[in-house]
Motif scaffolding. Structure first.
Motif, PDB file in Angstrom:
ATOM      1  N   ILE A 151       0.832  -1.200   0.000  1.00  0.00           N
ATOM      2  CA  ILE A 151       0.000   0.000   0.000  1.00  0.00           C
ATOM      3  C   ILE A 151       0.872   1.258   0.000  1.00  0.00           C
ATOM      4  O   ILE A 151       0.609   2.212  -0.739  1.00  0.00           O
ATOM      5  CB  ILE A 151      -0.944  -0.007   1.223  1.00  0.00           C
ATOM      6  N   ASP A 152       1.929   1.254   0.807  1.00  0.00           N
ATOM      7  CA  ASP A 152       2.833   2.412   0.846  1.00  0.00           C
ATOM      8  C   ASP A 152       3.413   2.706  -0.540  1.00  0.00           C
ATOM      9  O   ASP A 152       3.456   3.864  -0.978  1.00  0.00           O
ATOM     10  CB  ASP A 152       3.990   2.143   1.820  1.00  0.00           C
ATOM     11  N   THR A 153       3.875   1.660  -1.206  1.00  0.00           N
ATOM     12  CA  THR A 153       4.499   1.844  -2.525  1.00  0.00           C
ATOM     13  C   THR A 153       3.472   2.294  -3.559  1.00  0.00           C
ATOM     14  O   THR A 153       3.748   3.180  -4.381  1.00  0.00           O
ATOM     15  CB  THR A 153       5.177   0.550  -2.990  1.00  0.00           C
ATOM     16  N   LYS A 154       2.280   1.695  -3.520  1.00  0.00           N
ATOM     17  CA  LYS A 154       1.231   2.108  -4.450  1.00  0.00           C
ATOM     18  C   LYS A 154       0.832   3.565  -4.227  1.00  0.00           C
ATOM     19  O   LYS A 154       0.579   4.313  -5.179  1.00  0.00           O
ATOM     20  CB  LYS A 154       0.011   1.203  -4.286  1.00  0.00           C
ATOM     21  N   MET A 155       0.786   3.973  -2.974  1.00  0.00           N
ATOM     22  CA  MET A 155       0.452   5.357  -2.667  1.00  0.00           C
ATOM     23  C   MET A 155       1.558   6.297  -3.151  1.00  0.00           C
ATOM     24  O   MET A 155       1.276   7.379  -3.683  1.00  0.00           O
ATOM     25  CB  MET A 155       0.244   5.524  -1.154  1.00  0.00           C
ATOM     26  N   GLN A 246       1.115  15.493   4.932  1.00  0.00           N
ATOM     27  CA  GLN A 246      -0.237  15.010   4.608  1.00  0.00           C
ATOM     28  C   GLN A 246      -0.190  13.664   3.897  1.00  0.00           C
ATOM     29  O   GLN A 246      -1.054  12.813   4.107  1.00  0.00           O
ATOM     30  CB  GLN A 246      -0.967  16.053   3.758  1.00  0.00           C
ATOM     31  N   TRP A 247       0.825  13.483   3.045  1.00  0.00           N
ATOM     32  CA  TRP A 247       0.944  12.197   2.375  1.00  0.00           C
ATOM     33  C   TRP A 247       1.232  11.084   3.370  1.00  0.00           C
ATOM     34  O   TRP A 247       0.693   9.982   3.257  1.00  0.00           O
ATOM     35  CB  TRP A 247       2.031  12.249   1.295  1.00  0.00           C
ATOM     36  N   GLU A 248       2.082  11.348   4.339  1.00  0.00           N
ATOM     37  CA  GLU A 248       2.380  10.339   5.358  1.00  0.00           C
ATOM     38  C   GLU A 248       1.133  10.020   6.170  1.00  0.00           C
ATOM     39  O   GLU A 248       0.861   8.855   6.484  1.00  0.00           O
ATOM     40  CB  GLU A 248       3.508  10.823   6.268  1.00  0.00           C
ATOM     41  N   LYS A 251      -1.176   7.884   3.901  1.00  0.00           N
ATOM     42  CA  LYS A 251      -0.743   6.483   3.791  1.00  0.00           C
ATOM     43  C   LYS A 251      -1.100   5.699   5.050  1.00  0.00           C
ATOM     44  O   LYS A 251      -1.558   4.554   4.967  1.00  0.00           O
ATOM     45  CB  LYS A 251       0.761   6.413   3.512  1.00  0.00           C
ATOM     46  N   GLN A 252      -0.876   6.303   6.201  1.00  0.00           N
ATOM     47  CA  GLN A 252      -1.198   5.620   7.452  1.00  0.00           C
ATOM     48  C   GLN A 252      -2.699   5.381   7.573  1.00  0.00           C
ATOM     49  O   GLN A 252      -3.146   4.296   7.982  1.00  0.00           O
ATOM     50  CB  GLN A 252      -0.702   6.450   8.642  1.00  0.00           C
ATOM     51  N   ALA A 253      -3.486   6.384   7.200  1.00  0.00           N
ATOM     52  CA  ALA A 253      -4.941   6.249   7.281  1.00  0.00           C
ATOM     53  C   ALA A 253      -5.449   5.153   6.345  1.00  0.00           C
ATOM     54  O   ALA A 253      -6.314   4.348   6.719  1.00  0.00           O
ATOM     55  CB  ALA A 253      -5.604   7.587   6.939  1.00  0.00           C
TER      56      ALA A 253
END
Length: 264
Positions: A151-155, A246-248, A251-253
């Protein structure tokens, strides 16, 4: 968007990941540490070191031409991704792509003889980058860590390569008129492999019994939303793109929403 890299990949990897052929050789891409690398590697035949006049080139001449070739291909693919995203396959033209790349139209045709070849190269590249993002989804992996990394990489790809996601989305929305064969082979095979891994996680009690396919569909839809609907997100973010913090948070959300309740 693309990082040039001297290709040290094994012959097996090269053969598996090659994308398009020219008179000089193959090129391919891979993802490492969220950075996309662009590699060129030559055929072993002597003509690969002969210039257009038929004369053999000195090593320094060959090295310079190799660098120029890599830069040209990089510029063409970057430009093509933007133009295909903005105008679709039918609205895009080699002339527009050449203008975006800052190259003569003849240069584009030299490396990609048809618009369809260039388009398929762009689409296959997008898929290969996404496929590499899921390398950690293997049977022995911890599901939370593997899916979280995916998910992190896709985001991150949604943030750094939104045009690539848009090209893919436009193609699928139109019923995949150009790459349906690719969906029925490469995408189907890749998806079945990931589904089998998730079934094994379920059998081992690592995650709750869920539909593996729908889990993948949900991850794709959610992460690619941040690329395909970038303008909508920016509008609702007071007219500004998401900043680093905001991106971090995003991703966490997304990970919490998608993984909560399926991972122990």
């Amino acid at each position: 968007m693309f990082a040039k890299h001297s290709c040290n990949c094994s012959k097996k990897i090269q053969e598996k990941s090659k994308i398009a052929a020219g008179i000089f050789g193959w090129f391919h891409f891979y993802l490492q540490d969220n950075q996309k690398y662009f590699c060129l590697f030559e055929k072993t035949t002597a003509p690969a070191q002969i210039n257009k006049t038929g004369k053999f080139m000195r090593p320094q001449q060959y090295t310079k031409q190799k660098k120029n070739r890599a830069q040209n291909i990089e510029n063409i693919l970057t430009a093509a991704e933007i133009i295909f995203a903005q105008f679709g396959y039918n609205g895009a033209s080699i002339s527009r792509i050449a203008e975006e790349a800052g190259l003569p139209k003849s240069n584009v045709v030299y490396y990609f003889s048809t618009k369809e070849l260039l388009y398929r190269t762009v689409v296959e590249d997008i898929f290969n980058v996404w496929r590499a993002a899921a390398d950690e989804i293997v049977e022995d992996a911890d599901p939370r860590e593997a899916l979280g990394s995916y998910i992190d990489t896709k985001m991150e790809l949604a943030r750094t390569r939104p045009y690539g996601s848009m090209v893919w989305a436009n193609e699928i929305i139109q019923g995949a008129p150009i790459v349906q064969d690719y969906l029925e082979t490469e995408l189907r095979s890749w998806t079945e492999e990931r589904v089998n891994v998730i079934h094994k996680w379920i059998a081992a009690g690592k995650i709750r019994p869920i539909s593996p396919k729908h889990l993948l569909f949900t991850i794709w839809a959610t992460t690619q939303h941040y690329a395909d609907f970038k303008h909508q997100i920016s509008t609702l973010n007071e007219g500004s793109d998401l900043n680093d913090a905001q991106w971090e948070e995003t991703k966490q959300a997304v990970k919490e929403l998608l993984l909560f309740g399926i991972c122990h």
